[in-house]
Design a protein around this motif. Structure first.
Motif, mmCIF file in Angstrom:
data_model
loop_
_atom_site.group_PDB
_atom_site.id
_atom_site.type_symbol
_atom_site.label_atom_id
_atom_site.label_comp_id
_atom_site.label_asym_id
_atom_site.label_seq_id
_atom_site.Cartn_x
_atom_site.Cartn_y
_atom_site.Cartn_z
ATOM 1 N N HIS A 1 6.850 -17.179 15.155
ATOM 2 C CA HIS A 1 5.397 -17.136 15.128
ATOM 3 C C HIS A 1 4.944 -15.799 15.682
ATOM 4 O O HIS A 1 5.658 -15.153 16.410
ATOM 5 N N PHE A 2 3.745 -15.396 15.355
ATOM 6 C CA PHE A 2 3.197 -14.157 15.878
ATOM 7 C C PHE A 2 1.849 -14.406 16.518
ATOM 8 O O PHE A 2 1.142 -15.316 16.146
ATOM 9 N N LYS B 1 6.816 -18.698 9.289
ATOM 10 C CA LYS B 1 6.134 -17.588 9.966
ATOM 11 C C LYS B 1 4.630 -17.820 9.847
ATOM 12 O O LYS B 1 4.035 -17.566 8.804
ATOM 13 N N LEU B 2 4.021 -18.320 10.931
ATOM 14 C CA LEU B 2 2.610 -18.669 10.916
ATOM 15 C C LEU B 2 1.830 -17.724 11.826
ATOM 16 O O LEU B 2 2.088 -17.657 13.021
ATOM 17 N N TYR B 3 0.891 -17.003 11.260
ATOM 18 C CA TYR B 3 -0.021 -16.168 12.029
ATOM 19 C C TYR B 3 -1.180 -17.066 12.451
ATOM 20 O O TYR B 3 -1.967 -17.484 11.612
ATOM 21 N N TYR B 4 -1.299 -17.390 13.732
ATOM 22 C CA TYR B 4 -2.298 -18.363 14.145
ATOM 23 C C TYR B 4 -3.333 -17.833 15.131
ATOM 24 O O TYR B 4 -4.261 -18.553 15.485
ATOM 25 N N ALA B 5 -3.226 -16.603 15.566
ATOM 26 C CA ALA B 5 -4.244 -16.004 16.431
ATOM 27 C C ALA B 5 -4.243 -14.508 16.182
ATOM 28 O O ALA B 5 -3.206 -13.914 15.908
ATOM 29 N N GLY B 6 -5.405 -13.906 16.228
ATOM 30 C CA GLY B 6 -5.467 -12.474 15.982
ATOM 31 C C GLY B 6 -6.799 -11.895 16.403
ATOM 32 O O GLY B 6 -7.746 -12.614 16.718
#
Length: 199
Positions: free
Chosen positions: A3-4, A101-106
């Motif tokens: 995760h990122f 691979k889940l982009y969940y905050a940015g």
């Protein structure tokens, strides 16, 4: 599963203490604090929303991250995967997410151009003000402005990225260059890549 997370607004880091206080001082002004939302949103990650009332009203959003969590990693992306282009953070996260691979905050990591054209006549809207490096590929260089950076060991820092001249080889000939995808490299060569405006 990897995760990122990318985040950090330095101004808001002081808000972490607000969970245990009823007031918070921001730039010398005292605000009453009301926690509107606080929940786990991913591995080792919480999201918090605060309402600050006082000299004015402020709405604060932040996440806390356990960087030692093996399912959390940080990554940078550039809107439209080019030097220029407009795209929301949510759209970038959705477009880069995939199985495992889940982009969940940015967060927007830089200021960016809101008007203008490049030397080839293409729009520069969305171009980061500072340097931008994605997965080790240099989208744009800049040593003028401070920026939030995470190095290849995962260590975050705020400062300028000094780009030292590098060498390119074309048809057996070499040339040293001082900048990537920017105009006006002083007394040096600029390397333009397919990430440049409209190439």
């Amino acid at each position: 599963m990897k995760h990122f997370v990318t985040l950090f607004s330095v101004l808001l880091l002081s808000a972490f203490a607000a969970q245990s206080q009823n007031t918070l001082s921001v730039a010398g002004k005292v605000y009453d604090v009301d926690t509107l939302y606080h929940a786990v949103v991913g591995p080792g990650t919480t999201q918090t929303s605060l309402q600050l009332s006082g000299p004015g009203k402020l709405r604060v959003f932040y996440v806390t991250i356990d960087r030692t969590n093996p399912y959390v990693s940080f990554a940078a992306v550039c809107s439209t995967d080019m030097v220029a282009g407009s795209e929301t953070v949510a759209s970038m996260a959705k477009r880069h997410s995939s199985e495992g691979k889940l982009y969940y905050a940015g967060v927007n990591g830089d200021f960016f151009a809101t008007s203008g054209t490049a030397s080839n006549g293409k729009s520069i809207v969305g171009t980061p003000t500072s340097a931008c490096i994605v997965d080790g590929e240099i989208f744009k260089t800049s040593s003028k402005y401070f920026q939030f950076t995470i190095d290849d060991k995962g260590v975050p820092f705020i400062g300028t990225l000094n780009f030292t001249k590098s060498m390119a080889e074309v048809n057996g000939k070499t040339a040293h260059y001082k900048a990537v995808n920017v105009t006006g490299a002083n007394n040096g060569i600029t390397l333009y890549t397919p990430r440049y405006y409209g190439c």
